[in-house]
Design an enzyme around this catalytic site. Structure first.
Site, PDB file in Angstrom:
ATOM      1  N   ASP A 148     -11.926 106.107 -82.367  1.00 44.42           N
ATOM      2  CA  ASP A 148     -11.619 107.465 -82.818  1.00 44.42           C
ATOM      3  C   ASP A 148     -11.512 108.332 -81.576  1.00 44.42           C
ATOM      4  OD1 ASP A 148     -11.522 109.978 -83.878  1.00 44.42           O
ATOM      5  OD2 ASP A 148     -13.527 109.944 -84.737  1.00 44.42           O
TER       6      ASP A 148
ATOM      7  N   GLU B  35     -10.695 117.682 -80.214  1.00 38.57           N
ATOM      8  CA  GLU B  35     -10.637 117.615 -81.674  1.00 38.57           C
ATOM      9  C   GLU B  35     -12.027 117.508 -82.264  1.00 38.57           C
ATOM     10  OE1 GLU B  35     -10.253 115.564 -85.693  1.00 38.57           O
ATOM     11  OE2 GLU B  35     -11.366 114.967 -83.928  1.00 38.57           O
ATOM     12  N   GLU B  36     -12.884 116.720 -81.603  1.00 37.30           N
ATOM     13  CA  GLU B  36     -14.212 116.426 -82.166  1.00 37.30           C
ATOM     14  C   GLU B  36     -15.113 117.657 -82.218  1.00 37.30           C
ATOM     15  OE1 GLU B  36     -14.838 113.866 -83.680  1.00 37.30           O
ATOM     16  OE2 GLU B  36     -13.728 112.175 -82.859  1.00 37.30           O
TER      17      GLU B  36
ATOM     18  N   HIS C 146      -5.887 112.515 -80.717  1.00 34.84           N
ATOM     19  CA  HIS C 146      -6.752 113.271 -79.796  1.00 34.84           C
ATOM     20  C   HIS C 146      -7.367 112.347 -78.753  1.00 34.84           C
ATOM     21  CE1 HIS C 146     -10.681 112.261 -81.855  1.00 34.84           C
ATOM     22  NE2 HIS C 146      -9.942 112.232 -82.935  1.00 34.84           N
TER      23      HIS C 146
ATOM     24  N   ASP D  25     -10.159 113.087 -76.924  1.00 34.76           N
ATOM     25  CA  ASP D  25     -11.612 113.192 -76.723  1.00 34.76           C
ATOM     26  C   ASP D  25     -12.367 112.285 -77.687  1.00 34.76           C
ATOM     27  OD1 ASP D  25     -10.870 114.894 -78.948  1.00 34.76           O
ATOM     28  OD2 ASP D  25     -12.840 115.825 -78.830  1.00 34.76           O
TER      29      ASP D  25
ATOM     30  N   ASP E 121      -5.084 109.090 -86.988  1.00 38.13           N
ATOM     31  CA  ASP E 121      -6.540 109.238 -86.813  1.00 38.13           C
ATOM     32  C   ASP E 121      -7.262 108.839 -88.090  1.00 38.13           C
ATOM     33  OD1 ASP E 121      -8.859 109.893 -85.464  1.00 38.13           O
ATOM     34  OD2 ASP E 121      -8.688 112.047 -85.798  1.00 38.13           O
TER      35      ASP E 121
ATOM     36  N   HIS F  44     -18.024 107.554 -84.381  1.00 40.88           N
ATOM     37  CA  HIS F  44     -19.068 108.447 -83.861  1.00 40.88           C
ATOM     38  C   HIS F  44     -20.389 107.731 -83.644  1.00 40.88           C
ATOM     39  CE1 HIS F  44     -16.896 112.319 -85.476  1.00 40.88           C
ATOM     40  NE2 HIS F  44     -16.082 111.453 -84.897  1.00 40.88           N
TER      41      HIS F  44
HETATM   42 ZN   LIG Z   1     -10.670 111.474 -84.811  1.00 40.73          ZN
END
Ligand SMILES: [Zn+2]
Length: 406
Positions: free
Chosen positions: A137, A171-172, A74, A76, A194, A377
């Site tokens: 990520d 995705e997030e 992903h 994003d 991922d 994150h």
């Molecule tokens: Zn991820």
């Protein structure tokens, strides 16, 4: 590493409050760049569709009929942390010290909180600079897949079937595959890139339901409410109080244990809504948890006989293992590839969902392979360069294994 640095500096944060597709147009800054790079590498069937998905193919060079394999990442990054002006930093030949991030010296990646770093001594670590997330990520996954494309285009002597490449937005915020065109993708099996530490392989995710309760009280003017008013806020409080503090909760469970988790409460004395998420690896157990919550709600109401409640359960996602059990070769080939890359497998079950759990139930069995992305994150996110290289090596082997076995 060069690729990763370039991609990490592009702000691609998604936005749960947006209704557009993709949720933020800046994700397209990266997606369009990827498309151009894929084209210039010589890939075929390159396309970015109206919903922001990037598709591309590495054509088969095998005479055999090989299943079409998709690698997915992903573009994003998480809305939980500042993601603009990311300044990735390379810590070459890391020596096992705590890493102080220079733009905010309060941000320290400490060994005692991140013992994985001790396995990385002598290797190269990339971090952000202290004010933002890093976005490993999942830009680690993006960079690895791009490097795979580059590698296979330069090594036509290595046999493989058709490989589909897919980059998804959002995705997030849980919308990563909402608008994906499975027919256009045209793949038989997939792998998301991922996952976290070296060797980790996730073929299980939670099964997940959402559940909400609505408690109704009886309203009356508080000045004249004696023996009439029943306050829904107090019913809901009694209900929450009924929940055990030592089990069934995310803060008291780990490993293979599931939980119920109140995530939101909103209302007035007349009516209040309590939202839960319900999680377990065993889908059948979700129902037991829901019955358990219903019993607790009924218990709470015993003290408020004029009150009442209703509830609703909504399916969210399912453990991908249920699908993968029918296609054992998907996981077997991945485990063999990790082994051929000389790595020990860390079999783990994701205490959450991945795009792969949704994809698996949309017809593309899709476990998750490590990339090295860690502490995601947040501002202390990091990734080890050599882990990314091993991930690349793994998916090169994996592509070859599918061809060998065909
Ligand atoms: Zn991820």
């Amino acid at each position: 590493m060069d690729r990763f640095f370039r991609y990490a500096q592009i702000d691609t944060q998604s936005d749960p409050a947006s209704n557009s597709q993709p949720s933020t147009s800046k994700q397209l800054d990266l997606s369009r760049l990827l498309l151009e790079e894929l084209k210039s590498l010589g890939l075929t069937e390159t396309e970015i569709d109206a919903n922001g998905y990037v598709y591309a193919s590495i054509p088969s060079n095998s005479e055999k009929t090989v299943p079409v394999i998709c690698y997915c990442a992903h573009v994003d990054t998480s809305p939980d942390c500042k993601a603009s002006e990311v300044r990735p930093l390379l810590h070459k030949n890391y020596m096992g010290e705590d890493i102080i991030l220079p733009d905010d010296p309060e941000q320290v990646i400490r060994i005692n909180e991140h013992p994985y770093l001790l396995e990385k001594i002598g290797q190269d670590i990339i971090t952000a600079s202290g004010k933002t997330l890093l976005g490993a990520d999942d830009k680690a996954g993006v960079a690895i897949i791009m490097e795979l494309a580059c590698w296979f285009m330069q090594h036509p002597e290595i046999k493989h079937g058709k490989i589909r490449i897919l980059f998804t937005p959002d995705e997030e915020i849980g919308r990563g595959v909402n608008k994906l065109n499975m027919e256009k993708l045209g793949a038989d099996f997939g792998y998301t890139l991922d996952g976290p530490e070296l060797g980790s392989f996730e073929e299980e995710t939670f099964s997940a339901n959402g559940m909400h309760f609505i408690f109704y009280g009886v309203s009356a003017h508080p000045g004249h409410a004696k023996d009439k008013l029943v306050n829904a806020i107090k019913i809901a409080s009694a209900f929450i109080e009924e929940l055990p503090s030592d089990e069934f909760s995310p803060e008291t469970t780990e490993g293979r244990y599931g939980f119920v988790h109140p995530v939101r409460m909103e209302g007035s004395p007349e009516k209040i809504r309590v939202d839960f998420i319900v999680r377990d690896f065993n889908t059948a157990k979700l129902h037991a948890y829901e019955e358990y919550l219903k019993d607790k709600a009924a218990d709470a109401l015993r003290k408020f006989p004029a009150g009442r409640f209703e509830f609703e359960v909504k399916e969210q996602y399912r453990n991908m293992k249920e699908v993968l059990l029918n296609h054992p070769e998907v996981s077997e080939n991945a485990r063999e590839a990790i082994k051929r890359a000389g790595i020990e497998i860390r079999q783990s079950a994701a205490r959450g969902g991945t795009d792969g759990s949704r994809l698996s139930f949309m017809g593309l069995p899709c476990p998750n392979i490590f990339t090295g992305e860690m502490a995601f994150h947040g501002k202390q996110e990091y990734v080890c360069v050599q882990d990314m290289e091993k991930s690349l090596e793994t998916i090169i082997h994996l592509s070859r294994i599918w061809e060998e076995n065909a």
